[in-house]
Design a protein around this motif. Structure first.
Motif, PDB file in Angstrom:
ATOM      1  N   PRO A 195       0.823  -1.209   0.000  1.00 52.68           N
ATOM      2  CA  PRO A 195       0.000   0.000   0.000  1.00 52.68           C
ATOM      3  C   PRO A 195       0.858   1.261   0.000  1.00 52.68           C
ATOM      4  O   PRO A 195       1.976   1.266   0.535  1.00 52.68           O
ATOM      5  CB  PRO A 195      -0.809  -0.104   1.298  1.00 52.68           C
ATOM      6  N   ASN A 196       0.322   2.332  -0.618  1.00 56.75           N
ATOM      7  CA  ASN A 196       1.108   3.568  -0.732  1.00 56.75           C
ATOM      8  C   ASN A 196       1.515   4.123   0.620  1.00 56.75           C
ATOM      9  O   ASN A 196       2.631   4.594   0.785  1.00 56.75           O
ATOM     10  CB  ASN A 196       0.317   4.634  -1.493  1.00 56.75           C
ATOM     11  N   TRP A 197       0.640   4.134   1.593  1.00 56.08           N
ATOM     12  CA  TRP A 197       1.006   4.704   2.905  1.00 56.08           C
ATOM     13  C   TRP A 197       2.218   3.991   3.458  1.00 56.08           C
ATOM     14  O   TRP A 197       3.105   4.577   4.069  1.00 56.08           O
ATOM     15  CB  TRP A 197      -0.170   4.651   3.886  1.00 56.08           C
ATOM     16  N   TRP A 198       2.294   2.674   3.187  1.00 51.43           N
ATOM     17  CA  TRP A 198       3.412   1.885   3.708  1.00 51.43           C
ATOM     18  C   TRP A 198       4.697   2.268   2.973  1.00 51.43           C
ATOM     19  O   TRP A 198       5.740   2.516   3.581  1.00 51.43           O
ATOM     20  CB  TRP A 198       3.092   0.401   3.496  1.00 51.43           C
ATOM     21  N   TYR A 240       5.384   5.062   1.295  1.00 50.72           N
ATOM     22  CA  TYR A 240       5.842   6.423   1.588  1.00 50.72           C
ATOM     23  C   TYR A 240       6.478   6.501   2.969  1.00 50.72           C
ATOM     24  O   TYR A 240       7.445   7.222   3.193  1.00 50.72           O
ATOM     25  CB  TYR A 240       4.689   7.423   1.430  1.00 50.72           C
ATOM     26  N   THR A 241       5.930   5.753   3.895  1.00 47.74           N
ATOM     27  CA  THR A 241       6.558   5.731   5.220  1.00 47.74           C
ATOM     28  C   THR A 241       7.983   5.195   5.118  1.00 47.74           C
ATOM     29  O   THR A 241       8.923   5.734   5.712  1.00 47.74           O
ATOM     30  CB  THR A 241       5.736   4.872   6.192  1.00 47.74           C
TER      31      THR A 241
END
Ligand code: HEC
Length: 193
Positions: free
Chosen positions: A30-33, A35-36
């Motif tokens: 997932p993108n949030w993962w 980017y983190t």
């Protein structure tokens, strides 16, 4: 091999392995993962450069040392003024830094920034404060008392009411930091004006 469920897209291909009869979809992270993760990488580069390449930040040992010096300085500030306490203050970097500031603001005009006064420049007004020759005594309490009282007739101001006891202890500690405990004290009688 079970066929792909119809609602799964192209991305969610089933990976070739089978463990204990379990198969896995090849899911995109997932993108949030992601980017983190990228953020932590950027942070790491900055952090490493700051502390390890440029050594701009203090090391943990330096931080602990400064904190211990600050605690000791607070304890010594309320201690009574005697020779052992003043010598101890002269080895405390937090106190000598404060003393240096007091010195630069009030004493350097006459004794010079180097503390060497007349020994460095004949036009200086105050005497050398780094040598072992003292007119009014070289024991810490004597230096402290002299700074407090001054020698008005000779041009050394009375600092007691101006600076107060704490700043006088700090500046005395700063002067002592340019000396060593146990150095000989050569007494010179005051010159007649
Ligand atoms: C206006 C000039 C002037 C300023 C400012 C001044 N002093 Fe002095 N100081 C003198 C003079 C002049 C003497 C020498 C007095 C004597 O020999 O009788 C002296 C002497 C001293 C002595 C005694 C040295 C000895 O041999 O016994 C100490 C210690 C000292 N000053 C510390 C300080 C400190 C600390 C400050 C700042 C808080 C300071 N002075 C600011 C002019 C000054």
């Amino acid at each position: 091999m079970t066929p792909l469920p119809p609602e799964k897209s192209e991305e969610d291909r089933i990976r070739p392995h089978v463990y204990d009869g379990i198969q896995e979809f090849d899911k995109r992270l997932p993108n949030w993962w992601l980017y983190t993760l990228y953020l932590t990488i950027v942070f790491w580069v900055g952090y490493w450069a700051y502390f390890e390449w440029f050594r701009a930040g203090p090391t943990s040992a330096q931080e602990v040392g400064a904190e211990l010096a600050r605690i000791e300085a607070a304890r010594l500030a309320v201690a009574q003024v005697d020779d052992p306490t003043l010598w101890q203050m002269s080895r405390n970097p937090a106190i000598t830094a404060a003393g240096r500031a007091v010195y630069d603001a009030n004493c350097a005009a006459c004794h010079l920034a180097s503390l060497r006064g007349k020994a460095e420049s004949p036009v200086a007004i105050g005497p050398d404060l780094t040598d072992n020759v003292w007119v009014y005594g070289g024991r810490p309490v004597e230096v402290h008392a002299l700074i407090t009282k001054g020698v008005l007739a000779k041009g050394m101001p009375t600092w007691g009411p101006v600076l107060g006891p704490r700043k006088i202890s700090e500046v005395t500690a700063f002067l002592l930091s340019r000396h060593r405990e146990g150095d000989p004290i050569v007494l010179q009688p005051p010159s007649t004006p």
